[in-house]
Write a protein that holds these residues in place. Structure first.
Motif, PDB file in Angstrom:
ATOM      1  N   ALA A   8       3.920   8.864 -30.482  1.00  0.00           N
ATOM      2  CA  ALA A   8       5.090   8.979 -31.359  1.00  0.00           C
ATOM      3  C   ALA A   8       5.438   7.705 -32.110  1.00  0.00           C
ATOM      4  O   ALA A   8       6.387   7.700 -32.895  1.00  0.00           O
ATOM      5  N   THR A   9       4.708   6.620 -31.886  1.00  0.00           N
ATOM      6  CA  THR A   9       4.963   5.387 -32.637  1.00  0.00           C
ATOM      7  C   THR A   9       3.829   5.072 -33.614  1.00  0.00           C
ATOM      8  O   THR A   9       3.889   4.076 -34.319  1.00  0.00           O
ATOM      9  N   GLY A  10       2.809   5.904 -33.660  1.00  0.00           N
ATOM     10  CA  GLY A  10       1.668   5.660 -34.543  1.00  0.00           C
ATOM     11  C   GLY A  10       1.937   6.093 -35.971  1.00  0.00           C
ATOM     12  O   GLY A  10       2.989   6.650 -36.297  1.00  0.00           O
ATOM     13  N   THR A  11       0.960   5.839 -36.837  1.00  0.00           N
ATOM     14  CA  THR A  11       1.099   6.162 -38.258  1.00  0.00           C
ATOM     15  C   THR A  11       1.440   7.628 -38.466  1.00  0.00           C
ATOM     16  O   THR A  11       2.357   7.965 -39.222  1.00  0.00           O
ATOM     17  N   ILE A  12       0.715   8.513 -37.822  1.00  0.00           N
ATOM     18  CA  ILE A  12       0.957   9.948 -37.975  1.00  0.00           C
ATOM     19  C   ILE A  12       2.048  10.422 -37.012  1.00  0.00           C
ATOM     20  O   ILE A  12       2.988  11.111 -37.406  1.00  0.00           O
ATOM     21  N   GLU A  15       5.771   9.881 -37.930  1.00  0.00           N
ATOM     22  CA  GLU A  15       6.269  10.727 -39.014  1.00  0.00           C
ATOM     23  C   GLU A  15       6.408  12.185 -38.566  1.00  0.00           C
ATOM     24  O   GLU A  15       7.326  12.888 -38.985  1.00  0.00           O
ATOM     25  N   VAL A  16       5.498  12.631 -37.710  1.00  0.00           N
ATOM     26  CA  VAL A  16       5.635  13.979 -37.139  1.00  0.00           C
ATOM     27  C   VAL A  16       6.909  14.056 -36.306  1.00  0.00           C
ATOM     28  O   VAL A  16       7.682  15.027 -36.409  1.00  0.00           O
ATOM     29  N   TYR A  17       7.150  13.048 -35.499  1.00  0.00           N
ATOM     30  CA  TYR A  17       8.358  12.984 -34.673  1.00  0.00           C
ATOM     31  C   TYR A  17       9.610  13.078 -35.541  1.00  0.00           C
ATOM     32  O   TYR A  17      10.507  13.897 -35.285  1.00  0.00           O
ATOM     33  N   LYS A  18       9.679  12.250 -36.585  1.00  0.00           N
ATOM     34  CA  LYS A  18      10.850  12.245 -37.459  1.00  0.00           C
ATOM     35  C   LYS A  18      11.010  13.576 -38.196  1.00  0.00           C
ATOM     36  O   LYS A  18      12.123  14.103 -38.329  1.00  0.00           O
ATOM     37  N   GLY A  19       9.901  14.122 -38.675  1.00  0.00           N
ATOM     38  CA  GLY A  19       9.955  15.370 -39.419  1.00  0.00           C
ATOM     39  C   GLY A  19      10.468  16.527 -38.579  1.00  0.00           C
ATOM     40  O   GLY A  19      11.274  17.342 -39.043  1.00  0.00           O
ATOM     41  N   LEU A  20      10.017  16.598 -37.323  1.00  0.00           N
ATOM     42  CA  LEU A  20      10.460  17.677 -36.439  1.00  0.00           C
ATOM     43  C   LEU A  20      11.911  17.465 -36.000  1.00  0.00           C
ATOM     44  O   LEU A  20      12.671  18.427 -35.855  1.00  0.00           O
ATOM     45  N   LYS A  21      12.295  16.215 -35.804  1.00  0.00           N
ATOM     46  CA  LYS A  21      13.679  15.917 -35.421  1.00  0.00           C
ATOM     47  C   LYS A  21      14.624  16.307 -36.547  1.00  0.00           C
ATOM     48  O   LYS A  21      15.711  16.840 -36.306  1.00  0.00           O
ATOM     49  N   ASN A  22      14.209  16.063 -37.782  1.00  0.00           N
ATOM     50  CA  ASN A  22      15.029  16.437 -38.939  1.00  0.00           C
ATOM     51  C   ASN A  22      15.190  17.949 -39.058  1.00  0.00           C
ATOM     52  O   ASN A  22      16.128  18.428 -39.690  1.00  0.00           O
ATOM     53  N   GLY A  29       9.494  11.996 -27.556  1.00  0.00           N
ATOM     54  CA  GLY A  29       8.473  11.103 -28.109  1.00  0.00           C
ATOM     55  C   GLY A  29       7.840  10.268 -27.020  1.00  0.00           C
ATOM     56  O   GLY A  29       8.521   9.468 -26.363  1.00  0.00           O
ATOM     57  N   ALA A  30       6.540  10.444 -26.807  1.00  0.00           N
ATOM     58  CA  ALA A  30       5.829   9.722 -25.751  1.00  0.00           C
ATOM     59  C   ALA A  30       4.787   8.791 -26.363  1.00  0.00           C
ATOM     60  O   ALA A  30       4.184   9.106 -27.388  1.00  0.00           O
ATOM     61  N   HIS A  31       4.596   7.655 -25.722  1.00  0.00           N
ATOM     62  CA  HIS A  31       3.524   6.745 -26.108  1.00  0.00           C
ATOM     63  C   HIS A  31       3.268   5.791 -24.952  1.00  0.00           C
ATOM     64  O   HIS A  31       4.023   5.756 -23.972  1.00  0.00           O
ATOM     65  N   ARG A  32       2.216   5.023 -25.085  1.00  0.00           N
ATOM     66  CA  ARG A  32       1.750   4.178 -23.981  1.00  0.00           C
ATOM     67  C   ARG A  32       2.814   3.202 -23.485  1.00  0.00           C
ATOM     68  O   ARG A  32       2.925   2.952 -22.282  1.00  0.00           O
ATOM     69  N   ASN A  33       3.624   2.647 -24.394  1.00  0.00           N
ATOM     70  CA  ASN A  33       4.585   1.609 -24.019  1.00  0.00           C
ATOM     71  C   ASN A  33       6.021   2.111 -23.919  1.00  0.00           C
ATOM     72  O   ASN A  33       6.948   1.308 -23.847  1.00  0.00           O
ATOM     73  N   SER A  34       6.202   3.414 -23.909  1.00  0.00           N
ATOM     74  CA  SER A  34       7.548   3.973 -23.831  1.00  0.00           C
ATOM     75  C   SER A  34       8.159   3.737 -22.444  1.00  0.00           C
ATOM     76  O   SER A  34       7.486   3.884 -21.426  1.00  0.00           O
ATOM     77  N   GLU A  35       9.443   3.400 -22.418  1.00  0.00           N
ATOM     78  CA  GLU A  35      10.148   3.255 -21.151  1.00  0.00           C
ATOM     79  C   GLU A  35      10.553   4.622 -20.597  1.00  0.00           C
ATOM     80  O   GLU A  35      10.547   4.846 -19.385  1.00  0.00           O
ATOM     81  N   SER A  36      10.906   5.545 -21.497  1.00  0.00           N
ATOM     82  CA  SER A  36      11.379   6.861 -21.066  1.00  0.00           C
ATOM     83  C   SER A  36      10.247   7.849 -20.809  1.00  0.00           C
ATOM     84  O   SER A  36      10.268   8.587 -19.827  1.00  0.00           O
ATOM     85  N   VAL A  60       3.277  21.157 -27.799  1.00  0.00           N
ATOM     86  CA  VAL A  60       2.817  19.793 -27.569  1.00  0.00           C
ATOM     87  C   VAL A  60       1.947  19.383 -28.754  1.00  0.00           C
ATOM     88  O   VAL A  60       1.065  20.135 -29.173  1.00  0.00           O
ATOM     89  N   ILE A  61       2.220  18.205 -29.285  1.00  0.00           N
ATOM     90  CA  ILE A  61       1.409  17.643 -30.364  1.00  0.00           C
ATOM     91  C   ILE A  61       0.862  16.305 -29.898  1.00  0.00           C
ATOM     92  O   ILE A  61       1.618  15.448 -29.423  1.00  0.00           O
ATOM     93  N   ASN A  62      -0.433  16.134 -29.993  1.00  0.00           N
ATOM     94  CA  ASN A  62      -1.028  14.838 -29.655  1.00  0.00           C
ATOM     95  C   ASN A  62      -1.545  14.139 -30.908  1.00  0.00           C
ATOM     96  O   ASN A  62      -2.353  14.691 -31.652  1.00  0.00           O
ATOM     97  N   ALA A  63      -1.066  12.916 -31.125  1.00  0.00           N
ATOM     98  CA  ALA A  63      -1.550  12.084 -32.222  1.00  0.00           C
ATOM     99  C   ALA A  63      -2.040  10.743 -31.682  1.00  0.00           C
ATOM    100  O   ALA A  63      -2.008   9.729 -32.385  1.00  0.00           O
ATOM    101  N   ALA A  64      -2.467  10.733 -30.427  1.00  0.00           N
ATOM    102  CA  ALA A  64      -2.966   9.517 -29.779  1.00  0.00           C
ATOM    103  C   ALA A  64      -4.457   9.639 -29.522  1.00  0.00           C
ATOM    104  O   ALA A  64      -4.997  10.740 -29.424  1.00  0.00           O
ATOM    105  N   GLY A  65      -5.103   8.500 -29.392  1.00  0.00           N
ATOM    106  CA  GLY A  65      -6.532   8.471 -29.083  1.00  0.00           C
ATOM    107  C   GLY A  65      -7.253   7.473 -29.964  1.00  0.00           C
ATOM    108  O   GLY A  65      -6.877   7.270 -31.121  1.00  0.00           O
ATOM    109  N   THR A  66      -8.273   6.861 -29.413  1.00  0.00           N
ATOM    110  CA  THR A  66      -8.991   5.835 -30.155  1.00  0.00           C
ATOM    111  C   THR A  66     -10.487   5.959 -29.916  1.00  0.00           C
ATOM    112  O   THR A  66     -10.935   6.704 -29.046  1.00  0.00           O
TER     113      THR A  66
END
Length: 200
Positions: A8-12, A15-22, A29-36, A60-66
């Motif tokens: 939820a903090t990446g480039t895509i 924006e997906v997070y914000k768009g759905l929240k709107n 919103g989940a990501h590797r460094n999230s406290e929650s 569930v939407i995944n926009a993570a991975g490298t």
């Protein structure tokens, strides 16, 4: 809808997070460094731990991975495994685990990209895992129970994150808002096993 966005903090993902929240959905919103809502998609225990914290989800939407960015001549077996463990098996394991935490007729959306289909220098390892995810989604969509759906969004380079006047894998960058609309389509329309491409 109750929706989890991973990466939820990446480039895509941001924006997906914000768009759905709107759109007034209940978004996590989940990501590797999230406290929650921390998650490492290369670790099955981490994936399950996140879902255990959340209510039953609609999507569930995944926009993570490298994966490794190296030429074929430079790639080692370990370089390939970076992408296999993260962008490939990370998303495969996510599907296996997420299905048990979704409501009936819930939706899972994965992320690949243009490299599954078109060539870009030094992107061989990414092409490998993106193509693997496309095949996985095509097959796995036929075997999920309770009406659960799985699709994948495959965008080109994102405008702003990549120069607008430069082609990537043969295509100019795409607008992030258009890409967000594809994710929304994946979770709201009755489709499964689809590769939703946005290259131009």
């Amino acid at each position: 809808m109750k929706i989890l966005v991973i990466g939820a903090t990446g480039t895509i993902g941001s924006e997906v997070y914000k768009g759905l929240k709107n759109d007034n959905h209940e978004i996590y919103g989940a990501h590797r460094n999230s406290e929650s809502y921390p998650i490492d998609i290369t670790d099955k225990k981490s994936i399950k731990s996140l879902f255990d914290k959340l209510p039953k989800l609609d999507a569930v939407i995944n926009a993570a991975g490298t994966a490794s960015w190296k030429s074929l001549a430079q790639l080692t077996e370990e370089d390939y495994y970076l992408g296999i463990q993260s962008k490939l098996m990370g998303q495969v394991n996510l599907v296996h685990i997420a299905q048990d935490y979704l409501k009936d007729n819930g939706s899972i959306t994965l992320t690949t990209g243009i490299l599954a289909e078109y060539y870009e220098p030094s992107a061989v390892a990414l092409s490998l895992v993106n193509g693997g995810i496309h095949s996985f989604v095509n097959a796995a969509s036929n075997e999920l129970d309770r009406g659960i759906r799985v699709n994948v969004v495959a965008p080109g380079a994102i405008s702003g994150d990549f120069p607008d006047d430069k082609k990537f894998a043969g295509y100019f960058p795409v607008n992030i808002n258009d890409v967000v609309d594809i994710y929304k389509q994946s979770i709201t329309e009755n489709m499964t096993g689809q590769i939703l491409k946005k290259y131009e």
